[in-house]
Design an enzyme around this catalytic site. Sequence first.
Site, short mmCIF file in Angstrom:
data_model
loop_
_atom_site.label_atom_id
_atom_site.label_comp_id
_atom_site.label_asym_id
_atom_site.label_seq_id
_atom_site.Cartn_x
_atom_site.Cartn_y
_atom_site.Cartn_z
N ASP A 37 -9.58 -4.72 -4.86
CA ASP A 37 -8.99 -3.71 -3.97
C ASP A 37 -9.85 -2.46 -4.03
O ASP A 37 -10.07 -1.89 -5.09
CB ASP A 37 -7.55 -3.41 -4.42
CG ASP A 37 -6.77 -2.59 -3.40
OD1 ASP A 37 -7.32 -1.60 -2.89
OD2 ASP A 37 -5.61 -2.93 -3.12
N HIS A 52 -8.39 -4.82 0.19
CA HIS A 52 -7.05 -4.24 0.33
C HIS A 52 -6.32 -4.76 1.58
O HIS A 52 -5.19 -5.24 1.48
CB HIS A 52 -7.20 -2.71 0.40
CG HIS A 52 -5.90 -1.98 0.40
ND1 HIS A 52 -5.12 -1.86 -0.72
CD2 HIS A 52 -5.24 -1.33 1.40
CE1 HIS A 52 -4.02 -1.15 -0.41
NE2 HIS A 52 -4.09 -0.83 0.87
N SER A 89 0.83 -1.19 0.00
CA SER A 89 0.00 0.00 0.00
C SER A 89 0.87 1.26 0.00
O SER A 89 1.73 1.39 -0.87
CB SER A 89 -0.94 -0.08 1.20
OG SER A 89 -1.97 0.85 1.11
#
Length: 473
Positions: A363, A395, A213
């Site tokens: 996601d 995610h 991320s």
Amino acid sequence: MLILLPLRLALLGLSLAPVISAHPTGSATPQDVPRGLLPQDPSEDPFYQPPGGFEAEPPGTVLRSRRIVASFFGLLPNLIEAHQLLYRTTAIDGSAISTVTTVFKPLNSKPDRFISFHTAYDSSAVSCQPSYQYQLGSPQTDLILSLEMLVIQIYLLLGYVVASPDYEGPDAAFGPGRLEGTGVLDGIRAVGHHHAALGLDSATPPVVGVGYSGGAIATGWAAGLQPTYAPELDIRGWVAGGTPANLTGTLVFIDGTAFSGFIPSAIVGLNQPSAYGARLQPVLDDIVTDAGRSILETTSTQCAPAALVSFFGRSLFDPAIQTMGRGILHEPTVADILKANTMGANSSETPTAPVFLYHATDDEIIPYANATTLRDAWCSDGADVHFTTFASGGHATTEVIGLPRVIKFVEAAFEGKTAKGCAMDEELSDQLEPLALGVSLEPILVKLLHALMLAGKKDGKLRQDVKVWGEIF
Ligand SMILES: *[C@@H]1O[C@H](CO)[C@@H](O)[C@H](O)[C@H]1NC(C)=O
Ligand SMILES: *[C@@H]1O[C@H](CO)[C@@H](O)[C@H](O)[C@H]1NC(C)=O
Ligand SMILES: *[C@@H]1O[C@H](CO)[C@@H](O)[C@H](O)[C@H]1NC(C)=O
């Protein structure tokens, strides 16, 4: 930009409430902790100030070092040897800046390799720097990185020294990939220069860099810049998951959603002096309204959980915030900066070490299509890329479900046994096998999984979680 749901820490048998309420800004002293034991906020701690003349030192030079008491969630001492290094790195305009890396050394660590772990702090306030948040007694205002401490713990249990740099630099610039990438590479250099004290037997030990991320912004840029910026490093591989390859794509994807709060944080980050402030500030001065200015000011003091609460569901394109509407994306300076921060767009910035990319189709924060665009660009430019698609899960959950594959790649990369060329595969399961990484890791994996699953399960509980955050912060 991992959203891991902080407040589910209660699950881990810990309550953050006493720390948070006694210590809301990092300046108050809880009654029961002797003042001398509390870490100081980076804005006040002299360790973060580079010594005079540091600008003349080459990037990666260690300027200061110290030992710290590391912690889990700021509350429990983590009985691991932990060092911090202040090192010289480079701003976007090429000038010298300094930042800190925290190096964790387990007992009987492997002397010939280490992991550069890029935690997803996703914030543009200096009090959210990992080097501060890792210390015993620090206010746990950036709970994403607090939870990622469990992932670091997995590497430590596997015997790796782990370095976790404050890759956003001295003014905490979230978003500018080039700044983050050079911050990572100079952090790796600094660990090499300090190798003897860290139990490493060479000044250029083999390294694998990992991040998910927000941490994948730092990782992906470090991967792309390394061949030109730090060619002497012995990089064996890079792992980036849930990768925000294209900032514009991420922005339009999350605008007006539960995750909009990352947008003002990234604007503040891109506008920091070490990033693009000199060019961007005049544009913002022209188009941002008073209300917009006040949002940016607030964001510049907030870690990710609080920033998400503040800007929940709002849009950057709201005329109450800035006067250009969607036109802001085409304002020449803004467009130029966003373009300069798209990974894979410049073929001279193609990684030469093998890369593992992984991403959930569903996601909900970082668009899958932008990650496959990155994969295709790097593959056509000759990189070795393994790309795994996670067909279920969102995610946050994919960070955990992906761990066994990540660890397998890391081990193969250190042995030089990753495949050449480009390969793709798909993971259908949305379950982590807690024993996949061995019996000794099971307790940690179960905790991590539990927290992340509740956090990420398609984020259906998000609204409710946000309310909880709102009550606490
Ligand atoms: C990045 O995303 C934007 C917006 O979705 C898109 O227009 C642009 O083509 C993308 N850039 C690259 C290099 O993929
Ligand atoms: C492409 O990347 C190289 C290496 O970072 C850099 O020197 C060059 O200026 C970049 N080109 C463009 C058009 O940005
Ligand atoms: C990037 O993601 C955005 C948002 O989903 C999408 O509109 C755009 O087409 C994507 N662009 C590329 C080149 O992947």
